[in-house]
Write a protein that holds these residues in place. Structure first.
Motif, PDB file in Angstrom:
ATOM      1  N   ASN A  74    -130.226  69.425 -15.718  1.00 59.09           N
ATOM      2  CA  ASN A  74    -130.634  70.453 -15.072  1.00 59.09           C
ATOM      3  C   ASN A  74    -132.519  70.471 -14.799  1.00 59.09           C
ATOM      4  OD1 ASN A  74    -131.642  71.098 -17.392  1.00 59.09           O
ATOM      5  ND2 ASN A  74    -131.001  72.405 -17.475  1.00 59.09           N
ATOM      6  N   TYR A  75    -133.208  69.430 -15.442  1.00 62.23           N
ATOM      7  CA  TYR A  75    -134.399  69.289 -15.544  1.00 62.23           C
ATOM      8  C   TYR A  75    -134.057  67.623 -14.339  1.00 62.23           C
ATOM      9  CZ  TYR A  75    -135.494  71.552 -19.892  1.00 62.23           C
ATOM     10  OH  TYR A  75    -135.435  72.756 -20.377  1.00 62.23           O
ATOM     11  N   ILE A  76    -133.548  67.351 -14.191  1.00 70.80           N
ATOM     12  CA  ILE A  76    -133.400  66.170 -13.346  1.00 70.80           C
ATOM     13  C   ILE A  76    -133.597  67.210 -11.837  1.00 70.80           C
ATOM     14  CG2 ILE A  76    -132.539  63.980 -12.361  1.00 70.80           C
ATOM     15  CD1 ILE A  76    -131.484  63.437 -14.903  1.00 70.80           C
ATOM     16  N   ILE A  77    -132.764  67.446 -11.379  1.00 70.29           N
ATOM     17  CA  ILE A  77    -132.533  68.598 -10.951  1.00 70.29           C
ATOM     18  C   ILE A  77    -134.010  68.803 -10.432  1.00 70.29           C
ATOM     19  CG2 ILE A  77    -131.600  70.507  -8.721  1.00 70.29           C
ATOM     20  CD1 ILE A  77    -128.925  69.885 -10.872  1.00 70.29           C
ATOM     21  N   ILE A  99    -131.874  64.928  -1.384  1.00 68.82           N
ATOM     22  CA  ILE A  99    -131.625  66.315  -1.458  1.00 68.82           C
ATOM     23  C   ILE A  99    -130.716  67.051  -1.298  1.00 68.82           C
ATOM     24  CG2 ILE A  99    -133.305  67.269  -0.274  1.00 68.82           C
ATOM     25  CD1 ILE A  99    -133.222  67.865  -4.241  1.00 68.82           C
ATOM     26  N   PHE A 100    -130.537  66.127  -0.187  1.00 66.21           N
ATOM     27  CA  PHE A 100    -129.252  67.054   0.845  1.00 66.21           C
ATOM     28  C   PHE A 100    -127.659  66.944   0.400  1.00 66.21           C
ATOM     29  CE2 PHE A 100    -125.327  66.867   3.179  1.00 66.21           C
ATOM     30  CZ  PHE A 100    -125.805  67.968   3.634  1.00 66.21           C
ATOM     31  N   TRP A 101    -127.543  65.614  -0.256  1.00 63.61           N
ATOM     32  CA  TRP A 101    -126.414  65.780  -1.384  1.00 63.61           C
ATOM     33  C   TRP A 101    -126.358  66.409  -2.831  1.00 63.61           C
ATOM     34  CZ3 TRP A 101    -122.499  64.033   1.303  1.00 63.61           C
ATOM     35  CH2 TRP A 101    -122.363  63.619   1.955  1.00 63.61           C
ATOM     36  N   TYR A 102    -127.058  66.765  -2.757  1.00 63.68           N
ATOM     37  CA  TYR A 102    -127.601  67.772  -4.229  1.00 63.68           C
ATOM     38  C   TYR A 102    -127.470  68.703  -4.214  1.00 63.68           C
ATOM     39  CZ  TYR A 102    -129.727  64.421  -7.657  1.00 63.68           C
ATOM     40  OH  TYR A 102    -130.133  63.688  -8.626  1.00 63.68           O
ATOM     41  N   CYS A 103    -127.859  69.002  -2.693  1.00 67.61           N
ATOM     42  CA  CYS A 103    -127.362  70.886  -2.285  1.00 67.61           C
ATOM     43  C   CYS A 103    -125.419  71.192  -2.094  1.00 67.61           C
ATOM     44  CB  CYS A 103    -128.779  71.185  -1.121  1.00 67.61           C
ATOM     45  SG  CYS A 103    -130.521  71.051  -1.632  1.00 67.61           S
ATOM     46  N   TRP A 104    -125.871  70.395  -1.483  1.00 67.85           N
ATOM     47  CA  TRP A 104    -123.965  70.092   0.179  1.00 67.85           C
ATOM     48  C   TRP A 104    -123.295  70.083  -1.450  1.00 67.85           C
ATOM     49  CZ3 TRP A 104    -120.159  67.047  -0.059  1.00 67.85           C
ATOM     50  CH2 TRP A 104    -118.518  67.060   1.224  1.00 67.85           C
ATOM     51  N   LEU A 105    -123.609  69.010  -2.683  1.00 66.64           N
ATOM     52  CA  LEU A 105    -122.362  69.452  -3.765  1.00 66.64           C
ATOM     53  C   LEU A 105    -122.186  70.280  -4.355  1.00 66.64           C
ATOM     54  CD1 LEU A 105    -122.338  65.322  -3.980  1.00 66.64           C
ATOM     55  CD2 LEU A 105    -120.340  66.887  -3.611  1.00 66.64           C
ATOM     56  N   ALA A 111    -119.029  73.087 -16.952  1.00 67.27           N
ATOM     57  CA  ALA A 111    -120.231  73.051 -16.100  1.00 67.27           C
ATOM     58  C   ALA A 111    -121.306  73.366 -16.744  1.00 67.27           C
ATOM     59  CB  ALA A 111    -119.412  73.839 -15.559  1.00 67.27           C
ATOM     60  N   LYS A 112    -121.303  74.005 -17.801  1.00 66.16           N
ATOM     61  CA  LYS A 112    -122.651  74.619 -18.152  1.00 66.16           C
ATOM     62  C   LYS A 112    -123.072  72.518 -19.431  1.00 66.16           C
ATOM     63  CE  LYS A 112    -124.691  76.880 -22.320  1.00 66.16           C
ATOM     64  NZ  LYS A 112    -125.202  75.549 -22.552  1.00 66.16           N
ATOM     65  N   ILE A 123    -124.384  75.500  -9.853  1.00 63.53           N
ATOM     66  CA  ILE A 123    -125.430  74.794  -9.952  1.00 63.53           C
ATOM     67  C   ILE A 123    -126.805  74.363  -9.946  1.00 63.53           C
ATOM     68  CG2 ILE A 123    -125.752  71.913 -10.753  1.00 63.53           C
ATOM     69  CD1 ILE A 123    -122.489  72.266 -11.317  1.00 63.53           C
ATOM     70  N   THR A 124    -127.623  74.701 -10.977  1.00 62.55           N
ATOM     71  CA  THR A 124    -128.631  75.174 -11.018  1.00 62.55           C
ATOM     72  C   THR A 124    -129.619  73.906 -12.019  1.00 62.55           C
ATOM     73  OG1 THR A 124    -129.100  76.239 -13.446  1.00 62.55           O
ATOM     74  CG2 THR A 124    -128.221  78.294 -11.577  1.00 62.55           C
ATOM     75  N   ALA A 125    -130.985  74.420 -11.484  1.00 65.13           N
ATOM     76  CA  ALA A 125    -132.056  73.417 -12.435  1.00 65.13           C
ATOM     77  C   ALA A 125    -133.113  74.915 -13.425  1.00 65.13           C
ATOM     78  CB  ALA A 125    -133.803  72.998 -11.037  1.00 65.13           C
ATOM     79  N   ILE A 126    -132.203  74.573 -14.661  1.00 66.40           N
ATOM     80  CA  ILE A 126    -132.828  75.238 -15.627  1.00 66.40           C
ATOM     81  C   ILE A 126    -133.053  77.096 -14.470  1.00 66.40           C
ATOM     82  CG2 ILE A 126    -134.143  73.938 -16.664  1.00 66.40           C
ATOM     83  CD1 ILE A 126    -136.414  74.767 -16.006  1.00 66.40           C
ATOM     84  N   ASN A 127    -132.305  77.549 -14.798  1.00 67.62           N
ATOM     85  CA  ASN A 127    -132.079  78.543 -13.453  1.00 67.62           C
ATOM     86  C   ASN A 127    -133.102  79.205 -12.394  1.00 67.62           C
ATOM     87  OD1 ASN A 127    -129.814  79.172 -15.153  1.00 67.62           O
ATOM     88  ND2 ASN A 127    -130.735  79.503 -17.032  1.00 67.62           N
TER      89      ASN A 127
END
Length: 380
Positions: free
Chosen positions: A252-255, A297-303, A244-245, A347-351
């Motif tokens: 994470n930069y993409i997100i 963006i919904f599928w990013y957040c939902w998953l 996961a890490k 799952i984060t975007a650079i925290n």
């Protein structure tokens, strides 16, 4: 089970990524061959050329808020597609290694009981993939044909505002520019969409591993193999955290960029929608674009939300096993595992952001706020 290959679960995605020059065959990375030449050529002539024409056009319309927003809200998505492509290629070696990790014994489904868990999540990913394709490709189709439907051909109106070093209101320049824009927008869209769904797939893989671990923990039986099986589960959990890490490190930069771009693009698209006749073909393209950006963006957040929820269930699964009466060392291992699982996988975007449904609502609220500001400024 020994022949199970995680790549086959998303084979449609990998085939398309190979078509757009982003997926060298097998576990290889780029090398000096025709595929590298093809990838470089398409990146420069199609993606780079289209973005350059729109960036230059911004210089000529920056004083007109309506024209500027009409150029930026499409250009922002296309420009960020280049950023996505860069980070994907830069991390391709890591991505290939992650697939090798996935196909090790510890990550493969080992018993028939695991297969329904895998199939359920793969079906969810395929639902996300094909529903996203339907929305996005419908939108691009509208962008492609609306100039013809609205009889803009007579005025030599192109699908997208752009600058070219020649007059586009004359034949055959107009037809060549029109075809070039169609090739570019379809290529960029296909590339962008499949990069998104590839990241969705990795979040799905993390969720599946949590499902398998939960199932193994629940089925720990009171026998002489309890301690050994528990140790295997603990090792599996450690590997899931590492996977996961490493996965989060590559996207994470993409997100982060996607959240920022989507918020701005949604606001600008709503602003453009407020400026046109709601019954026109242009309005339909804006509505479809808004749905497409929202779905992305919904599928990013939902998953991401699913990964967090599933990983949070791991400590509860331990207590459903037959742990009572086990050895002192086994009980100690259970306590350590439960303590390590208190913090779920996120799952984060650079925290800065955690992908969750709460984040999705926040993005929509921010986009609406920016739209309100744009409308106020335009009315003044």
């Amino acid at each position: 089970m020994d022949k199970f290959d995680w790549r086959k679960t998303i084979n449609v995605n990998l085939v398309v990524l190979r078509f757009v020059g982003l997926w060298p065959a097998g576990y290889e990375v780029y090398k000096m061959d025709l595929y590298l030449l093809y990838s470089t050529f398409t990146s420069i002539t199609i993606i780079g050329g289209h973005n350059l024409s729109q960036i230059v056009n911004i210089y000529y319309v920056y004083a007109d808020l309506e024209a500027l927003s009409g150029t930026i809200f499409i250009a922002a998505t296309n420009i960020f597609a280049v950023v996505k492509r860069y980070f994907f290629i830069r991390n391709l070696k890591l991505i290939k290694k992650l697939f090798i990790t996935l196909n090790t014994y510890q990550f493969r489904p080992t018993i028939s009981r695991h297969l329904p868990l895998v199939n359920r999540s793969v079906r969810s990913w395929k639902t996300a993939y094909f529903s996203f394709c339907l929305i996005v490709y419908s939108n691009v189709t509208l962008w492609s044909i609306v100039p013809i439907i609205n009889h803009w051909v007579k005025d030599h109106k192109l699908p997208f505002e752009a600058w070219y070093p020649f007059k586009t209101d004359l034949s055959p320049n107009y037809e060549l520019a029109y075809v070039y824009q169609l090739i570019c927008i379809w290529f960029i869209t296909v590339s962008n969409l499949n990069l998104d769904t590839f990241i969705y797939a990795f979040m799905m893989f993390i969720g599946i591993q949590c499902d398998i671990l939960i199932d193994d923990l629940k089925h720990l039986e009171d026998d002489k193999n309890f301690g050994r099986k528990l140790t295997n589960c603990i090792k599996h959990h450690e590997e899931i955290l590492k996977f996961a890490k490493n996965s989060n490190d590559f996207f994470n930069y993409i997100i982060l960029g996607q959240i920022a771009t989507s918020t701005a693009a949604l606001a600008l698209a709503m602003f453009q929608l407020s400026l046109v006749d709601v019954s026109s073909g242009v309005a339909y393209t804006h509505v479809a674009y808004i749905f497409g950006m929202s779905a992305e963006i919904f599928w990013y957040c939902w998953l991401g939300n699913e990964v967090e929820l599933k990983s949070a269930q791991i400590p509860y699964a331990v207590y459903e096993s037959q742990w009572i009466g086990q050895s002192e060392s086994a009980i100690r291992n259970i306590i350590i595992l439960c303590q390590r699982c208190q913090k779920p996988i996120k799952i984060t975007a650079i925290n800065l952001f955690t992908l969750s449904l709460h984040t999705f609502i926040g993005i929509l609220r921010s986009a609406w706020s920016y739209f309100a500001v744009l409308s106020t400024v335009n009315n003044k």
